[in-house]
Design a protein around this motif. Structure first.
Motif, mmCIF file in Angstrom:
data_model
loop_
_atom_site.group_PDB
_atom_site.id
_atom_site.type_symbol
_atom_site.label_atom_id
_atom_site.label_comp_id
_atom_site.label_asym_id
_atom_site.label_seq_id
_atom_site.Cartn_x
_atom_site.Cartn_y
_atom_site.Cartn_z
ATOM 1 N N ARG A 84 33.605 6.053 35.681
ATOM 2 C CA ARG A 84 34.515 4.946 35.355
ATOM 3 C C ARG A 84 34.408 4.546 33.890
ATOM 4 O O ARG A 84 35.407 4.272 33.222
ATOM 5 N N GLY A 86 33.271 6.502 31.478
ATOM 6 C CA GLY A 86 33.396 7.644 30.586
ATOM 7 C C GLY A 86 32.079 8.178 30.066
ATOM 8 O O GLY A 86 32.063 9.053 29.206
ATOM 9 N N LYS A 102 38.557 6.214 41.538
ATOM 10 C CA LYS A 102 39.955 6.203 41.102
ATOM 11 C C LYS A 102 40.539 4.795 41.203
ATOM 12 O O LYS A 102 41.264 4.344 40.312
ATOM 13 N N GLY A 105 39.710 2.620 38.325
ATOM 14 C CA GLY A 105 40.270 2.982 37.025
ATOM 15 C C GLY A 105 39.655 4.186 36.343
ATOM 16 O O GLY A 105 39.930 4.439 35.168
ATOM 17 N N ARG A 107 39.261 7.648 34.844
ATOM 18 C CA ARG A 107 40.230 8.634 34.361
ATOM 19 C C ARG A 107 39.643 10.030 34.598
ATOM 20 O O ARG A 107 39.027 10.621 33.710
ATOM 21 N N THR A 109 40.003 13.905 37.104
ATOM 22 C CA THR A 109 40.844 14.795 37.895
ATOM 23 C C THR A 109 39.972 15.583 38.858
ATOM 24 O O THR A 109 38.961 16.173 38.450
ATOM 25 N N ALA A 238 36.539 14.639 33.299
ATOM 26 C CA ALA A 238 37.128 13.488 32.620
ATOM 27 C C ALA A 238 38.442 13.871 31.948
ATOM 28 O O ALA A 238 38.536 14.892 31.273
ATOM 29 N N ASN A 239 39.458 13.043 32.135
ATOM 30 C CA ASN A 239 40.765 13.301 31.528
ATOM 31 C C ASN A 239 40.748 13.178 30.012
ATOM 32 O O ASN A 239 41.641 13.698 29.337
ATOM 33 N N ASP A 240 39.758 12.477 29.465
ATOM 34 C CA ASP A 240 39.722 12.226 28.027
ATOM 35 C C ASP A 240 39.077 13.353 27.222
ATOM 36 O O ASP A 240 39.020 13.277 25.989
#
Length: 308
Positions: A84, A86, A102, A105, A107, A109, A238-240
């Motif tokens: 959550r 990161g 999820k 929050g 981010r 996949t 992580a999406n970032d």
């Protein structure tokens, strides 16, 4: 004058050399120099858990050129918080902890989940267990007993069992004495040694792992309840992360995180037991696979499920 000129010339040379010297590398804000952090829910004790993931982590390091550091988690909530915020870039979550992450929050996949055999669908079951000589023969007999659960954020170790108990009129809060062990292996062992009258753990723990490890005897426990099939706990990224790195991780997890590839390419030897110690590897899935977990989550009326 000649001394002054010589001094100025020397100073100029020093400035020139200094200007040509590379400056030290500084970690970028996107974390491209720092190691990637991997964390997994503590389904078993930390030592064996870290060891069982090493073939996959070594393969991911080879594929991405990035160092990956295993970080121990003490409970499911710590892994949820890691993704959550990161601070964790790759993680294996449980189905329920993924839904909660999820919802909060994160981010992330979902990319793959464990499979026992090549070609399997990534899914598993929760077992309700007790000692073989116990008078407990069904979930309704759990009333008034001390019951071992795994973790409040576990699907097979709490969420699905809670829903099943509700179906037979038993409230976890009022009708039993719950004991949270924070490990599927610990839950099964606690039942076997009498710490709990009955309990819950996922199927592979009871059917295979603890028997092979000789922590349970074949005639020690009996299964009095089995859940419906539960989608496997996802490996998430992580999406970032930079797009190229994400693509490398997804491809490696979907195509190379299996015993055949890892053995053939020197990442492990022999049986090449990975992930939980007895999995073949991982199979692909996506977020939609967890809609059934969201349904059970809402059914039990957990406050944490209200927005899931």
């Amino acid at each position: 004058m000649r001394s002054l000129v010589a001094g100025l010339a020397a100073a100029a040379v020093l400035l020139l050399v200094a200007g040509c010297t590379p400056s030290p590398k500084v970690p970028k804000g996107d974390g491209t120099i720092e190691p990637l952090i991997f964390m997994a829910i503590p389904s078993q004790r930390p030592g064996p858990l870290e060891e069982s993931f090493q073939p996959v982590l070594r393969m991911l390091e080879h594929e991405t050129g990035r160092k990956i550091r295993f970080r121990e988690a003490h409970d499911y909530a710590e892994v949820i918080e890691g993704v959550r915020t990161g601070k964790v870039q790759i993680a294996e979550l449980g189905p329920f902890s993924y839904v909660l992450a999820k919802q909060q929050g994160a981010r992330i996949t979902a990319v793959v989940a464990r499979v026992t055999q090549k070609g399997d669908i990534p899914e598993y079951q929760s077992y309700g267990i007790t000692r073989v000589n116990s008078s407990i023969n069904r979930l309704a007999d759990f009333r008034g007993k001390k019951i071992c659960f795994v973790d409040e954020n576990s699907a097979s170790g709490y969420l699905y069992p809670k829903a099943a108990l509700q179906d037979v009129g038993i409230s976890v809060e009022r009708d039993i004495v719950p004991d949270f062990t924070h490990g599927h292996d610990l839950s099964a062992i606690a039942v076997s040694n009498g710490q709990c009258d009955a309990g819950f753990a996922y199927n592979t723990i009871v059917d295979r792992r603890l028997l092979v490890q000789e922590q349970l005897k074949p005639d020690e426990l009996k299964v009095v309840w089995k859940s419906e099939m539960i989608p496997g706990g996802p490996m998430v990224i992580a999406n970032d992360l930079p797009a190229t790195l994400r693509e490398q991780l997804v491809a490696a997890l979907q195509q190379k995180a299996n015993a055949d590839y890892l053995r053939a390419n020197g990442f492990c030897e022999g049986a090449c037991v990975i992930a939980d110690g007895y999995s073949y590897g991982f199979g692909s899935l996506d977020d939609a696979a967890y809609d059934k977990v969201r349904e059970v989550c809402r059914k039990v009326g957990e406050k944490s499920c209200e927005k899931a």
